[in-house]
Design an enzyme around this catalytic site. Structure first.
Site, PDB file in Angstrom:
ATOM      1  N   CYS A 161      26.056 -11.451  15.806  1.00 48.72           N
ATOM      2  CA  CYS A 161      26.934 -12.630  15.933  1.00 48.72           C
ATOM      3  C   CYS A 161      27.798 -12.499  17.181  1.00 48.72           C
ATOM      4  O   CYS A 161      27.860 -13.412  17.988  1.00 48.72           O
ATOM      5  CB  CYS A 161      27.797 -12.785  14.684  1.00 48.72           C
ATOM      6  N   GLU A 217      34.969   0.398  10.896  1.00 51.24           N
ATOM      7  CA  GLU A 217      33.826  -0.364  11.370  1.00 51.24           C
ATOM      8  C   GLU A 217      33.665  -0.216  12.879  1.00 51.24           C
ATOM      9  O   GLU A 217      32.546  -0.033  13.382  1.00 51.24           O
ATOM     10  CB  GLU A 217      33.940  -1.839  10.996  1.00 51.24           C
ATOM     11  N   ARG A 259      28.125 -15.890  19.122  1.00 49.32           N
ATOM     12  CA  ARG A 259      27.239 -17.038  18.932  1.00 49.32           C
ATOM     13  C   ARG A 259      27.624 -17.848  17.703  1.00 49.32           C
ATOM     14  O   ARG A 259      27.443 -19.068  17.656  1.00 49.32           O
ATOM     15  CB  ARG A 259      25.779 -16.585  18.808  1.00 49.32           C
ATOM     16  N   TRP A 274      29.748  -4.339   4.831  1.00 49.39           N
ATOM     17  CA  TRP A 274      28.352  -4.707   5.067  1.00 49.39           C
ATOM     18  C   TRP A 274      27.507  -4.735   3.800  1.00 49.39           C
ATOM     19  O   TRP A 274      26.300  -4.956   3.863  1.00 49.39           O
ATOM     20  CB  TRP A 274      27.742  -3.759   6.099  1.00 49.39           C
ATOM     21  N   TYR A 318      24.181  -3.974  16.961  1.00 47.31           N
ATOM     22  CA  TYR A 318      25.494  -3.743  17.558  1.00 47.31           C
ATOM     23  C   TYR A 318      25.611  -2.410  18.299  1.00 47.31           C
ATOM     24  O   TYR A 318      25.149  -2.267  19.426  1.00 47.31           O
ATOM     25  CB  TYR A 318      26.585  -3.888  16.504  1.00 47.31           C
ATOM     26  N   ASP A 350      32.150 -16.933  11.222  1.00 49.38           N
ATOM     27  CA  ASP A 350      32.681 -17.340   9.921  1.00 49.38           C
ATOM     28  C   ASP A 350      34.199 -17.214  10.034  1.00 49.38           C
ATOM     29  O   ASP A 350      34.754 -16.124   9.939  1.00 49.38           O
ATOM     30  CB  ASP A 350      32.101 -16.420   8.847  1.00 49.38           C
TER      31      ASP A 350
END
Length: 277
Positions: free
Chosen positions: A158, A58, A178, A81, A105, A181
């Protein structure tokens, strides 16, 4: 990974219960800060098994800048994803084709569009150049939050931006997220950014020192609570060590074979579904 266990405890014990647009109730706290000293080992969760191959792929996908779709991940059988790239929620913009993610990203890291429409800014190369040539700058920052393109992204970033900090021969990083999880995503975020810090330190002849993780909305979903409590019962193992190929001199030359996490001892998996929001 006592810091990660503290994060779980803080969210469960100090957080407030609220709902969000996913339809799932969650426990949430705001403004959590964790610090991971990389000189003590590579920060990866040991109280459950983390898929290290997925984690490395990733990050390499992000660094490629070619991450507006899941093609690379699918070619390497990485399914991180899938829940976002192929599920459509009621609040989502239906313009996205399956597997398409938009300019997220790594695209912003490496190809931030110039506002005059003429070319792009490679923020990663710019940051590396500044670390080498202007190491005490307070502006060594890479941002994924391009407000002009948020609506073109399947998911607003995120982990929104990160900043490097040089002290003598040591390199540290602060990343602002921001929303996190805590059970599913945050363990990946911790290890991936620690790996990114280490890779940048490697190509700038610095020692990776501290990863500072700031999370705005840190949350645990209701259907993850039991697994999170089970994880807290497990005793962490000593942290593994990170090996990077000493022959690599350029950030773009890294492959998965050049990154090894040695001595990773862990407890069994704790599988829970990703909540798509």
């Amino acid at each position: 990974m006592k810091e990660y266990h503290k994060l779980i405890n803080d969210v469960l014990n100090k957080g407030r219960t609220k709902g969000d647009r996913s339809g799932f109730w969650l426990r949430s706290t705001f403004g959590h800060i964790s610090r991971y000293d990389l000189s003590k080992g590579f920060p990866v969760v040991t109280t459950r098994k983390m898929p290290l191959r997925w984690l490395k792929h990733e990050l390499l996908w992000f660094l490629s800048g070619d991450c507006t779709n899941t093609k690379y991940l699918e070619e390497h059988k990485v399914h991180l994803w899938d829940s976002f790239a192929y599920n459509v929620t009621e609040t989502e913009n239906y313009k996205f084709e399956p597997g398409e993610l938009g300019p997220m990203y790594g695209y912003q890291w490496r190809k931030w569009p110039k506002y005059d429409g003429k070319g792009h800014v490679d923020q990663i190369k710019r940051a590396i150049k500044m670390i080498k040539e202007d190491p005490y700058s307070k502006a060594i920052i890479v941002s994924a939050w391009n407000a002009a393109q948020i609506d073109e992204m399947r998911l607003p970033p995120c982990h929104t931006f990160f900043q490097f900090y040089v002290r003598k021969d040591e390199l540290s990083m602060l990343m602002y997220q921001r929303a996190g999880d805590v059970f599913i995503g945050v363990p990946f975020n911790i290890s991936e950014y620690a790996l990114l810090l280490s890779m940048v330190a490697h190509v700038t002849n610095k020692k990776p020192k501290e990863f500072v993780h700031v999370i705005g909305d840190a949350h645990i979903y209701k259907n993850h609570k039991d697994a999170a409590l089970e994880q807290l019962k497990r005793k962490p193992y000593p942290l593994p060590k990170l090996w990077l190929n000493p022959e690599i001199k350029d950030i773009d030359d890294f492959t998965i074979k050049d990154i090894k996490i040695k001595g990773y001892k862990h407890h069994p998996k704790l599988n829970m579904p990703v909540v798509v929001v």
